[in-house]
Write a protein that holds these residues in place. Structure first.
Motif, PDB file in Angstrom:
ATOM      1  N   LEU A 100     -76.503  59.102  29.375  1.00 55.20           N
ATOM      2  CA  LEU A 100     -77.190  58.758  30.173  1.00 55.20           C
ATOM      3  C   LEU A 100     -75.446  59.405  31.814  1.00 55.20           C
ATOM      4  CD1 LEU A 100     -76.090  55.164  28.857  1.00 55.20           C
ATOM      5  CD2 LEU A 100     -78.979  56.178  29.868  1.00 55.20           C
ATOM      6  N   ILE A 101     -76.799  60.131  32.689  1.00 55.30           N
ATOM      7  CA  ILE A 101     -76.358  60.157  33.672  1.00 55.30           C
ATOM      8  C   ILE A 101     -76.569  59.303  35.089  1.00 55.30           C
ATOM      9  CG2 ILE A 101     -76.684  61.873  35.707  1.00 55.30           C
ATOM     10  CD1 ILE A 101     -77.914  63.378  33.744  1.00 55.30           C
ATOM     11  N   HIS A 102     -74.949  59.459  35.638  1.00 59.93           N
ATOM     12  CA  HIS A 102     -74.913  58.020  36.677  1.00 59.93           C
ATOM     13  C   HIS A 102     -74.744  58.376  37.560  1.00 59.93           C
ATOM     14  CE1 HIS A 102     -72.647  54.802  38.228  1.00 59.93           C
ATOM     15  NE2 HIS A 102     -73.214  53.701  37.750  1.00 59.93           N
ATOM     16  N   TYR A 103     -75.289  58.489  39.009  1.00 60.17           N
ATOM     17  CA  TYR A 103     -74.808  58.775  40.280  1.00 60.17           C
ATOM     18  C   TYR A 103     -74.567  57.221  40.708  1.00 60.17           C
ATOM     19  CZ  TYR A 103     -78.283  61.858  38.886  1.00 60.17           C
ATOM     20  OH  TYR A 103     -78.869  62.913  37.714  1.00 60.17           O
ATOM     21  N   HIS A 104     -73.443  57.216  41.553  1.00 62.42           N
ATOM     22  CA  HIS A 104     -73.040  56.512  42.482  1.00 62.42           C
ATOM     23  C   HIS A 104     -73.037  55.867  43.637  1.00 62.42           C
ATOM     24  CE1 HIS A 104     -70.466  59.462  45.353  1.00 62.42           C
ATOM     25  NE2 HIS A 104     -70.320  60.296  44.402  1.00 62.42           N
TER      26      HIS A 104
END
Length: 333
Positions: A100-104
């Motif tokens: 999972l790639i998480h962007y803030h």
């Protein structure tokens, strides 16, 4: 007031935007320019010129059931992007895991490691990316030919090739390149997610890269800019007003500003998404007005699901995690 009337009032959306009935069908005209697709194809082609040069620096974390790294890779035009790369202990080339790639959110950073353990204990790797120039350890080395208001929304605003979010969107696509180079990652099982700015970046990456198998934006920012500024009450859309107040009080460059923004508008990008999407929208949101988010959602032609939270605003939604967990498992297990 009887119980039925009371229940109906509780179910009604708050008066911060259109009625829920109107929002469900709100589908404004797209603002795509004729060269919209060509612009993004050109940007992606340019981005591919730079080697990733991924680097993992082990991080000593007290939970020994996970492997944690400070990760670095080359983003757009060589910017050095930082993030957390967190793996289940058993992940290796012989036991590949989904990621999972998480962007803030805007002004934020990659966050704290413990925020992601709920995913890692399920067997996922997590890559939490720092957006350039904001609150984390990723600098913004880009040069802008004009000044802007404090923040990032107006950097390079008069030139689509120079605009700040061109760099950011490409950095975020290259995060997919980064994980795809890792031998312990199952590249057929990539998911992307984020809230607010992170939700807008999730929409952008899902639109510009076909490798993610699903996307989970939460009250996405960077959608339907024209409406967002009309509805402005709080948050970073203020930067556009300050830009005009300071640099262009007669708004002579208004058309040019909105032309630039049209390339980065989640509403326009949403039409390019082909992977399944789970979106969360809160109806009391005065930072990302509900109509701006519905504009993006209603233009999606992919498989999609929507969670509506009538009495929440731009805030943490811990209960929504269960919906995301269930959605992710459909594609990752």
């Amino acid at each position: 007031m009887n119980k039925l009337q009371s229940k109906e009032m509780l179910a009604m959306p708050p008066a911060v935007d259109l009625s829920l009935e109107q929002l469900r069908v709100y589908k404004p005209e797209l603002t795509k320019q004729d060269d919209f697709d060509d612009f993004w194809e050109e940007s992606i082609k340019e981005s591919k010129k730079y080697p990733i040069n991924g680097e993992l620096i082990p991080y000593d974390y007290p939970v020994k059931e996970v492997k944690v790294y400070n990760a670095y890779y080359n983003g757009f035009k060589g910017a050095r992007i930082n993030g957390w790369y967190i793996l289940p202990l058993e992940a290796d080339k012989n036991n590949k895991v989904p990621v999972l790639i998480h962007y803030h959110g805007y002004t934020g950073d990659k966050g704290y490691i413990q925020e992601y353990l709920k995913w890692v204990i399920q067997g996922y790797a997590v890559f939490a990316v720092n957006v350039r120039g904001q609150g984390g350890q990723t600098p913004d080395p880009a040069i802008y030919s004009q000044g802007g208001i404090t923040g990032w929304m107006t950097l390079g605003i008069l030139d689509k090739y120079e605009y700040y979010y061109r760099n950011v969107y490409m950095d975020c696509v290259r995060a997919v390149d980064f994980v795809c180079e890792k031998e312990e990652i199952d590249t057929e099982k990539i998911g992307i997610l984020g809230a607010s700015q992170g939700g807008g970046l999730t929409i952008a990456v899902a639109a510009l890269d076909k490798r993610p198998k699903f996307a989970m934006p939460v009250f996405p920012y960077l959608c339907h800019f024209k409406r967002a500024m009309e509805m402005y009450q709080e948050g970073p859309y203020r930067e556009f007003f300050e830009y005009f107040r300071r640099f262009d009080p007669e708004m002579k460059t208004e058309d040019k500003v909105f032309q630039t923004l049209s390339y980065f508008d989640g509403m326009n990008l949403a039409t390019k998404i082909t992977c399944p999407v789970l979106m969360a929208i809160t109806l009391r949101d005065v930072i990302c007005p509900p109509s701006t988010m519905f504009a993006a959602y209603n233009h999606m032609t992919c498989a999609k699901e929507l969670k509506i939270y009538p009495h929440h605003g731009h805030e943490a939604l811990p209960f929504h995690d269960e919906a995301m967990i269930e959605f992710a498992r459909r594609f990752m297990k």
